[in-house]
Design an enzyme around this catalytic site. Structure first.
Site, PDB file in Angstrom:
ATOM      1  N   CYS A  48       0.819  -1.228   0.000  1.00 34.14           N
ATOM      2  CA  CYS A  48       0.000   0.000   0.000  1.00 34.14           C
ATOM      3  C   CYS A  48       0.845   1.266   0.000  1.00 34.14           C
ATOM      4  CB  CYS A  48      -0.942  -0.008   1.191  1.00 34.14           C
ATOM      5  SG  CYS A  48      -1.959  -1.483   1.222  1.00 34.14           S
ATOM      6  N   ASN A  77      -9.998  -0.539   0.150  1.00 30.98           N
ATOM      7  CA  ASN A  77      -8.538  -0.443   0.128  1.00 30.98           C
ATOM      8  C   ASN A  77      -8.026  -0.951  -1.221  1.00 30.98           C
ATOM      9  OD1 ASN A  77      -5.781  -0.768   0.455  1.00 30.98           O
ATOM     10  ND2 ASN A  77      -5.922  -1.707   2.484  1.00 30.98           N
ATOM     11  N   HIS A 122      -3.393   6.868   3.038  1.00 32.83           N
ATOM     12  CA  HIS A 122      -3.782   5.601   2.403  1.00 32.83           C
ATOM     13  C   HIS A 122      -5.184   5.230   2.905  1.00 32.83           C
ATOM     14  CE1 HIS A 122      -4.054   1.560   1.142  1.00 32.83           C
ATOM     15  NE2 HIS A 122      -3.792   1.026   2.324  1.00 32.83           N
TER      16      HIS A 122
END
Ligand code: COA
Length: 333
Positions: A114, A285, A255
């Site tokens: 990520c 996500n 994020h």
């Protein structure tokens, strides 16, 4: 000296929406549980014949169109992904390069989960500042649905597909320049979030051949705590190192993993609601694509103006982390 400027942003989101209600028919969960624990309402899922390179290519086209820089002037492509088209090779970046119609540019993938987009940004900055490259296309692209176990309610509710891209180019004007980027990693926490099977380090002797061998596994609760701690520390350090405070930031782009993580970090940093960019409810996500997709949302809403300072903050499997102080510097013709 050449500086690196963040010229443009683009993103692509697959059409198909997977809602919490639909997930509730696949695993023992509910819209109420997912919303309360994560803030996610839905996520996008790429079509069967739509690969990570297709998502990345579409995002890259938008970023290129908005950059004022010709495709033929791009001299490097960096693709951050943990769901590449092919295990090992060719890299997704080289496939995107060909799909864009680009010849001879340097192209490679990076694996930083990520945090991938922030790592890619730091690579672009370093290549440009060293004088080795002038115009770098960076991409965060993920078809996480391909590595998600849809029988595991601890992970399948979180992840989605998508891509984001940015053009970073050389400038002489220091006011346009990316101010600073911090990145780091700690392999001691590797087992919190990983794809344990299918690689040369796995017990399987058939590399990636089995269905499900590349599925993600996660210790959600521990990951949550480390994420809040790391993201907060990261931001405090980069602001202090550059004599800035939270008030100097126009857009805080964390994020997009979980609304509760973002809120905890935002509160610890005393960020106002209007500073914090939120897209987790509609995309979930999307790993390396999450930050550029979020920046693109702000841009397409007409809320990202030239000169405005963005603070990017990411955290992911590895563990990896990174933050960046980035003024939006579109090319003025
Ligand atoms: N639906 C319903 N119940 C669920 C569930 C789901 N989708 N997932 C887990 N549960 C259950 C668990 O089985 C557990 O039940 P039990 O108490 O009977 O054992 C209970 O909910 C609590 O589980 P826990 O894992 O402690 O929940 P949580 O509050 O930590 O939320 C996550 C789980 C995954 C949402 C949360 O830990 C998280 O978001 N972690 C960070 C993940 C992340 O961001 N990863 C990417 C980093 S880049």
């Amino acid at each position: 000296m050449a500086y690196a400027a963040f010229r443009s942003i683009g993103a692509y989101t697959p059409e198909k929406i997977l809602s919490n209600e639909e997930l509730s028919t696949m695993v023992e969960t509910s819209d109420e549980w997912i919303t309360k624990r994560t803030g996610i309402k839905e996520r996008r899922i790429a079509a069967e014949n739509e690969f990570t390179s297709d998502l990345g290519m579409k995002a890259a086209r938008k970023a290129l169109d908005r950059s004022g820089i010709a495709l033929s002037d791009i001299d490097m492509i960096v693709c951050a992904t943990i769901s590449p088209d092919y295990f090992c090779m060719p890299s997704t970046a080289t496939i995107i390069s060909t799909k864009l119609g680009l010849k001879n540019a340097t192209a490679f993938d990076i694996s930083a989960a990520c945090t991938g987009f922030v790592y890619a940004l730091s690579i672009a900055k370093a290549f440009i500042e060293s004088g080795m490259k002038k115009n770098v296309l960076i991409i965060g692209a993920e078809k996480l649905s391909a590595i998600t176990d849809y029988s595991d309610r601890g992970t399948c509710i979180l992840f989605g597909d998508g891509a984001g891209s940015a053009v970073i180019s050389a400038t002489e004007d220091k006011n346009e320049a990316i101010i600073d980027i911090h990145t780091g990693a700690d392999g001691e926490y590797a087992d919190l979030l990983m794809t344990p099977n299918g690689g040369s380090g796995s017990a399987h002797d058939s590399l990636g051949a089995e269905a499900g061998s590349c599925f993600m596994q996660m210790k959600g609760n521990e990951t949550f705590k480390v994420a809040v701690r790391t993201l907060t520390k990261d931001v405090k350090e980069i602001l202090a190192d550059n004599n800035l405070t939270g008030e100097d930031i126009v857009h805080f782009v964390p994020h997009q993993a979980n609304l509760r993580i973002i809120k905890a970090v935002g509160d610890a940093l005393k960020m106002k609601e209007e500073q914090v960019v939120l897209t987790v409810a509609k995309y979930g996500n999307t790993s390396g694509a999450s930050i550029p997709m979020a920046i693109n949302d702000v841009y397409e809403a007409g809320d990202l103006k030239a000169g405005e300072l963005m603070l990017l903050d990411a955290f992911g499997g590895g563990l990896t982390w990174g933050s960046a102080l980035v003024p939006f510097s579109p090319k003025v013709s």
